[in-house]
Design a protein around this motif. Structure first.
Motif, mmCIF file in Angstrom:
data_model
loop_
_atom_site.group_PDB
_atom_site.id
_atom_site.type_symbol
_atom_site.label_atom_id
_atom_site.label_comp_id
_atom_site.label_asym_id
_atom_site.label_seq_id
_atom_site.Cartn_x
_atom_site.Cartn_y
_atom_site.Cartn_z
ATOM 1 N N PHE A 53 -4.740 20.432 -6.549
ATOM 2 C CA PHE A 53 -3.608 20.354 -7.475
ATOM 3 C C PHE A 53 -2.632 19.245 -7.074
ATOM 4 C CE2 PHE A 53 -4.557 25.039 -7.109
ATOM 5 C CZ PHE A 53 -5.371 25.083 -8.226
ATOM 6 N N GLY A 54 -2.249 19.221 -5.826
ATOM 7 C CA GLY A 54 -1.305 18.214 -5.333
ATOM 8 C C GLY A 54 -1.891 16.814 -5.344
ATOM 9 N N VAL A 55 -3.165 16.713 -5.066
ATOM 10 C CA VAL A 55 -3.827 15.404 -5.106
ATOM 11 C C VAL A 55 -3.795 14.857 -6.534
ATOM 12 C CG1 VAL A 55 -6.015 14.171 -4.770
ATOM 13 C CG2 VAL A 55 -5.289 15.893 -3.103
ATOM 14 N N LYS A 56 -4.048 15.711 -7.490
ATOM 15 C CA LYS A 56 -3.999 15.285 -8.896
ATOM 16 C C LYS A 56 -2.591 14.836 -9.289
ATOM 17 C CE LYS A 56 -7.862 18.160 -10.300
ATOM 18 N NZ LYS A 56 -8.281 19.402 -10.950
ATOM 19 N N ARG A 57 -1.573 15.536 -8.805
ATOM 20 C CA ARG A 57 -0.190 15.130 -9.103
ATOM 21 C C ARG A 57 0.119 13.765 -8.475
ATOM 22 N NH1 ARG A 57 2.120 20.345 -7.223
ATOM 23 N NH2 ARG A 57 3.664 19.096 -6.137
ATOM 24 N N ALA A 58 -0.335 13.559 -7.265
ATOM 25 C CA ALA A 58 -0.120 12.267 -6.601
ATOM 26 C C ALA A 58 -0.855 11.154 -7.347
ATOM 27 C CB ALA A 58 -0.586 12.336 -5.149
ATOM 28 N N LYS A 59 -2.056 11.434 -7.797
ATOM 29 C CA LYS A 59 -2.826 10.425 -8.539
ATOM 30 C C LYS A 59 -2.089 10.007 -9.818
ATOM 31 C CE LYS A 59 -7.261 11.253 -9.094
ATOM 32 N NZ LYS A 59 -8.592 11.888 -9.186
ATOM 33 N N ILE B 299 0.863 -1.173 0.000
ATOM 34 C CA ILE B 299 0.000 0.000 0.000
ATOM 35 C C ILE B 299 0.904 1.229 0.000
ATOM 36 C CG2 ILE B 299 -1.728 1.320 1.291
ATOM 37 C CD1 ILE B 299 -2.772 -1.427 2.305
ATOM 38 N N SER B 300 0.814 2.001 -1.066
ATOM 39 C CA SER B 300 1.634 3.202 -1.209
ATOM 40 C C SER B 300 1.153 4.297 -0.261
ATOM 41 C CB SER B 300 1.548 3.729 -2.640
ATOM 42 O OG SER B 300 2.004 2.765 -3.547
ATOM 43 N N VAL B 301 2.106 5.068 0.242
ATOM 44 C CA VAL B 301 1.795 6.219 1.092
ATOM 45 C C VAL B 301 2.527 7.432 0.520
ATOM 46 C CG1 VAL B 301 1.981 7.239 3.399
ATOM 47 C CG2 VAL B 301 1.520 4.776 3.164
ATOM 48 N N ILE B 302 1.776 8.480 0.243
ATOM 49 C CA ILE B 302 2.349 9.738 -0.235
ATOM 50 C C ILE B 302 1.801 10.852 0.647
ATOM 51 C CG2 ILE B 302 2.518 11.401 -2.135
ATOM 52 C CD1 ILE B 302 2.090 9.113 -4.095
ATOM 53 N N ILE B 303 2.695 11.685 1.155
ATOM 54 C CA ILE B 303 2.260 12.854 1.918
ATOM 55 C C ILE B 303 1.874 13.937 0.926
ATOM 56 C CG2 ILE B 303 2.918 14.636 3.570
ATOM 57 C CD1 ILE B 303 4.986 12.621 4.694
ATOM 58 N N VAL B 304 0.673 14.470 1.083
ATOM 59 C CA VAL B 304 0.182 15.564 0.247
ATOM 60 C C VAL B 304 -0.161 16.698 1.211
ATOM 61 C CG1 VAL B 304 -1.555 16.300 -1.412
ATOM 62 C CG2 VAL B 304 -0.694 13.949 -1.485
ATOM 63 N N ALA C 74 4.655 18.824 -1.942
ATOM 64 C CA ALA C 74 4.611 20.053 -1.153
ATOM 65 C C ALA C 74 3.734 21.088 -1.852
ATOM 66 C CB ALA C 74 6.030 20.603 -0.984
ATOM 67 N N ARG C 75 3.300 22.067 -1.082
ATOM 68 C CA ARG C 75 2.457 23.141 -1.625
ATOM 69 C C ARG C 75 1.334 22.559 -2.478
ATOM 70 N NH1 ARG C 75 3.634 26.979 1.722
ATOM 71 N NH2 ARG C 75 5.717 27.860 1.584
ATOM 72 N N ALA C 76 0.592 21.642 -1.881
ATOM 73 C CA ALA C 76 -0.411 20.842 -2.599
ATOM 74 C C ALA C 76 -1.640 21.630 -3.046
ATOM 75 C CB ALA C 76 -0.850 19.667 -1.732
ATOM 76 N N GLY C 77 -1.846 22.791 -2.488
ATOM 77 C CA GLY C 77 -2.990 23.592 -2.918
ATOM 78 C C GLY C 77 -4.330 23.034 -2.473
#
Length: 178
Positions: free
Chosen positions: A97-103, A63-68, A89-92
């Motif tokens: 914005f940051g959630v979309k980048r993580a996805k 299970i991947s974990v990414i801090i957003v 960082a600076r996920a907005g």
């Protein structure tokens, strides 16, 4: 209007999450806030045994974990790098914005990702805006940074509305299912 702040689940702590719970719901990745979700906001390098054990458990279960987080790069790097966690960082948040980048990094479907955080106005709103499920957790400490205190005041109004309209559970849990 206030429905965008409705979490999918409410847990006492992120550390209540287990791989079995997540897999039962088809979740393969956790996007998590940092301050007052993983660590107290005023403890920049709190690498305690609980965090390490939880991360190992998630890693062993694939299970991947990414801090957003809306925090700056330096703060996140200081915390995440020694633990080997990816971060945005600076996920907005709440804009997503940051959630979309993580996805994009994860290359998973929306229903395989969950966002965990302690704030309705940022974390839960970002999850709902980006069509992923969310887990609202109790803040780890009662105090907040000055900018979060403003959100907490507004959050009281939102949570009152959600409770009044039966959109927010009044029960904090230790598991996703009960």
């Amino acid at each position: 209007m206030f429905e965008r702040f409705k979490p999918t689940w409410m847990l006492n702590s992120i550390y209540s999450l287990t791989p079995a719970d997540l897999k039962r719901h088809g979740i393969k990745a956790i996007l998590t806030d940092l301050d007052n979700t993983l660590i107290a906001w005023n403890q920049p390098q709190a690498h305690n045994d609980q965090i390490k054990k939880w991360l190992v458990m998630m890693n062993e279960a694939d299970i991947s974990v990414i801090i957003v987080s809306n925090n700056n790069h330096r703060r996140l790097q200081k915390f995440a790098q020694p633990l080997g966690i990816n971060f945005i960082a600076r996920a907005g948040k709440p804009f997503g914005f940051g959630v979309k980048r993580a996805k994009k990094q994860l290359n998973l479907t929306d229903d395989q990702i969950v966002l965990v955080g302690d704030q309705l106005l940022t974390d839960i709103a970002a999850a709902n805006r980006t069509n992923i499920r969310s887990i609202l957790v109790k803040p780890l400490v009662d105090s907040d940074a000055w900018n979060t205190k403003i959100n907490r005041l507004l959050e009281k109004v939102v949570s009152h509305y959600l409770l009044k309209h039966n959109l927010l559970g009044d029960e904090w849990r230790n598991k996703l299912d009960g």
